[in-house]
Design a protein around this motif. Sequence first.
Motif: not given
Lengths: 953, 1087
Positions: A938, A940-941, A944-945, B572
Motif C-alpha cells: 500500500q 501509495q497510501s 499519502a499519509a 487500493g
Amino acid sequence: MPITRHFLGWDGPALQRAGVYLHEQLGQGEGGWDLAHVVAVVPARRAGRRLIEILVTQAQDQGHALSPPRVVTAGGLPELLYQPGKVVAGDLDAQLAWVAGLRGMAAELLADLLPHPPGEDDLPGWWALAKQLRSLDDDLAGHMMRFKDVPGLCAERGFDLRGEQRWDVLERVGEAYRGVLALQNLADRNSARRDAIRQERCELLDDDTRIVLIATPDMNDVVAAMLGQVADRVTALVMAPDAHREGFDGLGLLKCAYWEDQSVEIQPEQICFVERVSNQPGELLTQVMAARDRARAEGETLSADRVTVGLGDEKFAEAVMRTLDLAGIPSRHAAGTSADRSRPAVLLRALGGFMEQQRHDALARLLRHADIEAYLQSEQPGGEDARPVIEDWLTLLDKYATRHLQGKLTGAWLGRSDRQAKLKALRDRVIGLLPVPPYEKRALPGWSVPIAEVLQRVYAETFLSEHDPDDRRLAQSLELIAGLLREQAELDEKVESCPKMTAAQAISLTLDRLSDAALADEGGGPAVELLGYLELALDDAPVLMVTGMNEGLIPTSRNADAFLPDMARSALTMHDNAHRYARDLMLLNAITHSRATVRLIAARRSDEGDPLTPSRLLLACDDETLVNRVRSFFDEGQGDAPAPPLPLAYGDADRFLIPRPVLRPEPIKELHVTGFRQYLACRYRFYLRYVLRLNSLDDRAVEMDPMSFGTLAHSVLQSFGLSDARHEADPRYIAEFLGDRLNELVDRRFGREPRSAVRIQVEQLRQRFDTFALTQSKLIEAGWRIEHIEKELRAEVLVDGEPFGIVGKIDRIDRHDTLGWRVYDYKTGDTAKPPEKTHRVGPKDDKTWVDLQLPLYRDLCATLGVVGAIELGYLNLPKSAEGAGPAFAGWGVDDLAEAVIARDGVIVALREQKFWPPRDVPAYADGLGRVCADTVMQRQSVIAASEDGGALR
Amino acid sequence: MNLQDHDFDQHEAMGGGGGALPHQTIRASAGSGKTYKLSTRYLSLIRRGAKPSEVLATTFTRKAAGEVLGRVITLLAGAVIDKDQRDALSDSLEGPRLSQGECRAMLRALTHSLHRLSISTIDGFFNRMAQSFRYELDLPAEPKLIDAMHPVAVRLRRDAIEAMLGDDDLPTLVTLLRQLHHDAAARSVTEAIDSAVTGLYEVYREALDRGVWSRLEPLGLMDEDGLREAMDALDAAAANLPENKPWRKAYEESRGAAAMRDWKRFVSKGIPKKIVEGGETFQRLPITEDWLVVFEPLVGYAAGVLIQRVAKQTLATYDLLKRFDEHYAPLRRRQGVLLFSDITHKLAHEMPKSDELMQDVYFRLDGQVTHLLLDEFQDTSLSQWEVLRPFAEEIAATSDGSRSLFCVGDTKQAIYGWRGGVAELFDEFEDTLGLEDECRLTMSRSYRSSAVVLEAVNRVFIDIAANAVLADESGAAKRWQKGFEAHEAVRDLPGHVTLETSTAGYNPADTDGGVDDDATDAVSEAAGAHEVYVARRVKTLYERDGGAGSIGVLVSRNKTASRLIYELGKLGLPVSGEGGSRLADSPAVMAVLSALVMADHPGDTASAFHVFNSPLGDVIGMTSADPASVRRASVKIRRSLLAKGYAQTIADWTRGVAGSCDARSMKRLTQLIELADKSEPNDPLRPSWFVDLAESASVAEPSQSPIRVMTIHGAKGLEFDTVVLAELDRKLTDRSVMLIERDDPTGPITGVYRNPDKGVRSLDEKLERAAESQRESRVIEDLCSLYVAMTRARQALYMIITPLELTKTGKPRSKGLCFASILREALCEIEETLDGEEVLYEFGEAGWVCTAKAMKTSEPRQAPAGKIRGRGLDKPTDGAWRSWPTVTPSSQAGLGDAVKGEAAKRSASGLIDLTPQDLSAMRYGTMIHEWMRLVGFIDEDEMPGDEALQQVAQRVMPGADADWVTARVQRFRETLAGPVAQAALVRDGANELWRERGFAVNDGGQLLQGFFDRVTIYRNDQGEATQVRLIDFKTDRLGSGGERAIAEHYRPQMRVYQRALMKMLGLDAQAVTMRLWLVGADCLIDL
Ligand code: SF4
C-alpha cells in the motif's frame, strides 16, 4: 525387607505432601527437623529445589530449625550407592577416550559402521561421532546392556536385529575406549556401576541414611537394581492414589501395561486447539488472563508465581517468555539458556574463526562483538592510545572492503597511508588479543591458559554486579568456561587420548562442551515458571498451561533410528514408545487431578505448514469424546485463523511514514548532469541522494560492482586519452598500452593478490579493451583525434533570467577536420544501448526525456568553444564485440529543443524545491528502498499519509 | 502387547478385514476429487486390517498432506456419528455396509497409532529414512534443511565459487566464462557462475560421469594440409561456375568465409547451407557431384569445428560444475547444512548396496511398508522414484493380496519438469506392474468447476492436436491429447468465461529494463498498458460481488506477479502474492531492518536517517543522525543482539513503538519476531544476514487476501471462484542452456550438450535429436501449464491477452507460438479488430452469482489496542513466592576483598582465573572438618581415638601416605590439647551442640543454604534460644594482612551464617557471636 511404598494421592500438590511425609516420618528429632540423613530422590533438579523451599516454609511456619535432606536426581543416585574400585573417568576423560578409541581403529574395521569416517584432521567430526556413540552406550547401559549383548538378546527373543556386524564394530570401539581408560588407570562409569550391581556391592555409607524416592516412576534398570540391593533403606512416595496401586511396582516405577489402557479425564474447556505452532503463546496468554479474571471475580488474586507453563518443546520457551514479557508478566525458564550463546562463547567462536581463516570478513565479525569493542575502546596499557584512531573502525573497514575487495588479511594494506595506519593499528590490537602462541599445535591442556588469558584481557576492565541479570549471566558463563578450561588443563598431556590441535580447534571443542551447559535463571521475584512436561506433575502452581500437546512432543516417540528403532527397543525391554505413552498418560492424570486450572494447548500445523496431530493422551477418552475431539481438531482446522497479535496496545494510525523533505534556506543553484536523470526518475530519491547525501554501505562485495568496474575502465581510458598513445593507430599498440595501465591501476587498488573474481573481471575488462583498441584505431584512421578527455566543466544557463550551474565531466571529445566534433560518453554496461533508448521512453510519437546527459553536454561543450556540428553519442565497451564502438543519438533540432525544455523544467522545479512525492520504484536496489517504502504493497497510501505526518526530524 | 495390535485384534474380531485391494492407478483430472479418492483408499486399507504404521502415503506439498490426513480422520469421525455420512463412506469403501461399531473401531485404531501414521510429504518421509541411514549416507545428526534460495545456501555457493576461482589458472577460467556466456565477457563473475551452477547443479548430480558430457564427436576435421587442399579445390572450382549471378555471389561469399575461417558463416549461408539441409539444388540449379566434391570436405570441416566448439563448451561446463561441487559439498557438510535435494540425491544414489537392503530399511524405519499410496505421481522425479521404486517392487512382487500400490495423479498437470518431475513414470509404472485395465482408472468429472469453465477447457483441449498454432508441434500435441477425456461438471454452478484483449498500444514493460551503466541509472519499472488493464479489470470483478469470492490472478513469471501486485495495490485492492505476502511489506518492519543494517554498518547513512526519522529512533535512543550518535546506537543494538538475540531485541523495540503502529504493522512486526525466533540461534554479530532473510521472507497471511496474484506453478493445488489469466502472450520457446538426452524418458541421462543455435544444431544428429525431444517435452509441459491455469477456476475464467498489432504491410502480425495464439485459434470465432479491449469469446452469464460465502477479513481475533484489559498479573499476597535465589556461604567468600573501590562488584577477569585448585589442600580441609565433627565438648565428652581419626582420613583422602596421616593425626591431637581448643570447645553452659549441621532458611525471599561447622546454643527455661556461638574452621595460613585481612575476607560469608541462625532461632544479631578458627595457625578470630 522390601521397599516401603507410600501413596501420596494426586488430588493435591505432591511435593507439599512429600514434605509433610519427610518431616513427620523421618525428621522428628531434638532441636528441629533433622533430615540430614535423608537422601531425597526427585525426577528433576527443579523439583528438588522446590522441595527444599517447601520444607523450609513448613519448618519456619511451625517454628522448627531445619536441617535439610540431601536432594539428588535419579541420574545422580548410583554414585551414592557404591564405591568404585578404580577412579571413575570424568566426562572429559571419557569423551577423549571415545575419540581416541574411534580414531585408533582402522578404517576397514570401522567400515561396516561408518563407511564415511571423518578425515584424519577433522577433530570436531570425531568428537561429534564419539558423543553419539557414547550416548548409545549410556542408553544401553541404563538397561544393563553392552553393545555386545544386543545381538544375543535379540536372537534369544526371536527378534531379527539387522546388521549384526555393526554391533560387532560398536563393541570393538567400546573395547578400545575402555582400553584407553585402562591405560590411564581409570574406570568407565557404566562398567563400574554394572560391576557393583553384579557383585552386589551396593550399599549406603551411613547406617542411618534413608533414601526417599519422590514421585520417580521412570528410573532405569541400573538405578532400580541398585536400589534393590538396599531395599530396606528405601521409601518410595508415589504420586497416585491408592486406587492405582496396581499401576506401580515395588519401587514405585510405573507398570506400562496398566497405564496403557487408562484414560484421562479432560474437560472440553481445558483443551485449546490453535492453528499454527507459533499461535500458542498468544493463546496461552489469553488463557492466563482469563484465569486471572476468574480469580478476581471471586475476590482473589492471581500472581505470576502461581502460574506454570509446560513446554512440549523446550525450543518454544523464548517465544513464550517474550509474549508474557510484553504483557508485563515476568517468567523464568527453569532449564535456562544455552551457554554457547553467551557473550564470551560468541566471542571465542569469532576469535576461533578469525584464527582459522585470517580473513577480512572474520576480522569484521570479531570487531562487531560488543565486548571486543569495549576492549578496543579501553585504554591500552602503555604505548600510544589507539582509541581516537579507531573510533569509526567499522565504517573504515566497510569502505576498505568495498573499495579494495580484499579476501585474505595477510596482504599489505592498500589505499591512503593515513587509513592504512589506522587499519594496521586496529589489526595489531586484535592480533594482540590472540592466544599465545596463536598458530602452533598443542595438546588440549596446553591451550587452557592461553585461551583463558584472552578472556582475561578482554574482560580486564569489566566489573560485574550481582543485581544485574546480564552481569549475572556473564559471570555464570565465564565461570562455566573457566571450569571447562580448568578441567582441560588438568588432563594429562602425555596420555595418548590427548590429540594435538590448533588453538581454534581447542576453542571449538571447548565451545562444544559448553553447549551442553545452560545458564540457569534461578529465582529472584515472583515469575511464571516454564517447565518441561516431565517436571509438571510435581509442580505446585495452581494454574498450569501446557503448550505443545501434540503427538511426537507429548509423548515423544521414536519411529526410525539408525541403531535401535522402537521395535528393537521393545525386544530389548528398553524404554520404548509404549513406555513413554504410559508414563506421560500417568503423568497427565497426576497433572490434571492435582491443580485447579489446567489448559492443554495444541497446534494443528507447524509454522512451515506440516500437518500435526493432537497428542494421543488427549484421545485417551471414551468414544463419543474421541469423535468430538478429533472433529474439533481436524474439521475446524481447515480455515486459516488469524494469529493473535502481540499483547500490546497499539495506535489507530501507523506513524512509520516516509520523512517529508525539509525546505532549505537556499535552493540548489548548481547540478551535475547525472543529477538531472536522478531528478527525473524520482525527485524524492534525488533529495535523499543529492541534497541529504545519503548513502548505503556494506562490506559484502567480492568483486567490482558495475560502478567500480566502470570507474576502473574510465581511469584507464582517461590516462590513455591524456597520453601520446592517443595518436596511435596500431590496435596492438593501443591494446598493450591499455593493458599496462590496467595492470598498474589494479595493482594499486587491489594489491598483489586480488580476489579471484576480481582477477577474472580484470581479464574481462582487458578483453573489452582489446575490442576497443580496434575501434580506436579505426577512428584514428578515419581522421578523428582526441581533443579533450575527462574534462570537468561548468556551464551556466539562464532560466527565467536567473543563472543555473550545470557541472559534469565529459569523457571524451573528438575532432575531425571536416566532420566537426564528436562528444562521447564511455559506456561499460554489459549490453550496448543507443543513447536514444536510455534518454527517452514512451510511444513513438510521445516520448519523454528520462535522461539529459548528452543534451546537457552541449551546454558544457560550449564553454570549451566546441560548437557547430556536434555529434552526441556513446562509445560502448560492452561485454561482447557486438555493439562495441560509437553509437550516436541522432537527435534533430526539435528533439534538442525539447531536451532544453525538459532541462529548464528540472531547474525550475529545483528552485521551487519540489522533492515530493516519491515516484515509482526503480528496478534496482539503491539502498534507499526502505526509506522510500518500496516494498510496501500500500505504498501509495503510505505516501499519502506521509503528506501530512511525515515531517523530518 | 502394544496398542495397535491390541486394537487390531479387536477390530478384526468385529468383522473387519475383508478381501485384498488390487493395485490401482488413477488419472484424475483437475477437480475430480483426488484427495477424496486417496483418503478413502487409505480407509479401505485400514478396514481390511492394514496397520496404519505400514501404510505409506506421500504427497508433494504439506498442504496436501494435511488435507489427506484431515480427510481420513474426519471421514471416519463423521461416519461414527452420522448415518448418512456412514452410508456415503460405505459406498466409497465398497464391501459390506459399515457399522457404527466398525467405524468407531477404525477411528480408535487410527488415533491410537497417530504416532505411527505415515501420511506425509515425500520430503518428510525421505528425511526420516535418510536420518536412519545417516552414518551410511554421511549426514549430519541435526541437519539444517534449506532450499537453494536460502541466504545460507547463497552464501555457501558464493564461498564455494570464490574457493573454486582461487584454485584455478586464470586463462582457463576466463575462457570457461566466455564459453558459458556465449563468448562474451559479462561483468559480474560471481553472479554469472552462480546462475550457471544453480541451474545445472541437479543435472550434474544426475550425470556425474564425464562420459555423458562428452558424447559429441566432431567429424570431418582435417589437418592443415588437408584443409589447404580443400580450400585450393574451392578456389579452383571458380573456373566451373555456372552463369548464374546468385550462384556466383554465393560462391564468393562462401570462399570469403572459408578464407576468414568463419565457419559459422560458411555453413549458414548459400550452397553449404543447402548441402547441410540435404537440398539438391541451389537457386534452382542442381548441386552437381562435382560441386559436392568441392564443398563437402569443407562443410564437413566446418561442422567439425563448430561441433567441436560445442563439445568443448559442454565439457567446460562439466568441469566447472565438478570443481564447484568439490568445494560446495564439503562446505555444506562442514556447516551441517543440507539442501532438500541432497536427501533425495543421497537416498537415490548412495544407499549401501545389499541384497537385503529393503530388510534393513524396514528395520530402521521400524516397520514394513505394505501399502504405498502416491499422490501427484506425475511430479515424481527420477531420483525420487529411484528411492520409492524398491518399495513398490517389493509390494508388487507379493501377489498374495496382502500388499498394494495406489498411484494417483494427472499427466495433464505435469508442470514440474523443470524440477525433475517425469510424467512418463506414470506409464512406466502401469506397464511394469502389468496392471489390468480395471486397475487403471480415469476420473474426469469435476467437482470443482462450473460447466461453463469446463466447456472452455474442453474446447481448447479436446482436439488440441488439430490446433493450427501447434502445427509444428503436432507430436507433442498428440501426445498431450491422448490422455484427455472431455470434462463433465458434477455441480451445477453458474459461471462466465471470456477471452478478451487488453488496451492496444505502447507496452514498455515488455522491454527488459535493467541496470545499465552505473547503478544509478534510473529505469523505472513502469507497468505497461496491459498490466494496467488487467488491474482495472480485476478491480471491476472484485467490486462486482463486493469481494465475496476469491480471485486468482495467474501469470507465468514472478516478475510479472510483483508488477501486478504493485498495480493492484495502487488501486487500493486487498491483494497478496504466492505463499502470502512479503514480510517487508510494512514500513515498521523496514524501519526495524534499517536499524539492524545501521547496527552492522554505522556508516550506512541512509539507514541511520531512516531510523532516526521513524518512531524507532526514540526507542533506540538516537538523539541525532550524526556519526557519533549513530555509532553509539549501533553499538547499543549489537550489544542487545548479543545479550538477548534478535527476537527479544525486536520485541523490545516493538513494545516501544506499539503506540505508533496500526494493527497491520503490529501484525507484521509479530511475524518478524517469529521469523527471528525460528532462525535463531544464528550469527548475532552480523545483523545483515537477518536483514537479507527478512527481506526475502514471505509470510503466510493468517487470512488470505481475496485477490491473490501468483504464478501458475504456485497455483497448483489451489482453486479460486474467479481466475484471471494475465500473462498469455509469452513465446513458448526452449531457452535452456543445456540439452539433456535420455534414451528412455524414465531412464538415466545419456547425453548432455550445450545448446547451440539452430544452425549449429542442424550439423549434428545427436544435437538435433536431443533438441527435438527436449522441445517436445517443453511444449507438453506448456500445455499442462495452460490446462492447470484454466482449471483453477470454480466459476469464472477471464483470459486477457494483448491485442494484435499490424505489420508494416498492414496485416495483423502473428504472435507466434504462445498461449494467446492457441486460445485465439481454439476459441475466437469473430474477426478481431485491432483496437483492443475486445471480447473474442464469451460463454455463460456475465452476471453470474458467486456461490462462495463472503471471505473472512483479516481482522485480528483478539481485543486490540486499548481493549487489552489491565496488563500483567497481581502481586503475590503473602510475599513468599516460589523459586528463591540461593545464597550459599561459600559463594560469598572473597566478596569482602575490595575490588577497585566497588565492593559490590566482582572482577570479570577474576572469574577466569585458572590457577589450579590445590586438591590436596581442599581434601585436607574436608578431613579437618570431619575430624572436628567427632569432637564434642572437650571438657565433658570423650575425644575420638586415633583409629577413628585414621578411618576418617582413609575415606576423605584415599591413598594418602600413611606417615603423613599419622603426623596429621598427631598435629590434630596437639591442636585439641592447645589453649585455643580448650577455650573454644568447652560446654560453658551451653544446652545444645550442632556439628556439621546443614541448614536451609528463607531470609527475605532468599534461600540461605549451607553447613554450620560448630554451633553451641544457649536456651532459657522455656527452651527458647537466647545465645548462639558459631565457630567456622579454616585451614588458611595467616598471611601478611594478618587476622584483619582474613576476617574481612570471610566476613560476608559469616554474615550468611549469622542471618541463618537469627532466622532459625528467632534471635537478633547481638545474640549470635561468630569466630573463625584457623586450625593450622591455631588462632581464633572474633568477628
Ligand atoms: S486440484 Fe489438486 S487437490 Fe484439488 S481435487 Fe484436484 S488434485 Fe485434488
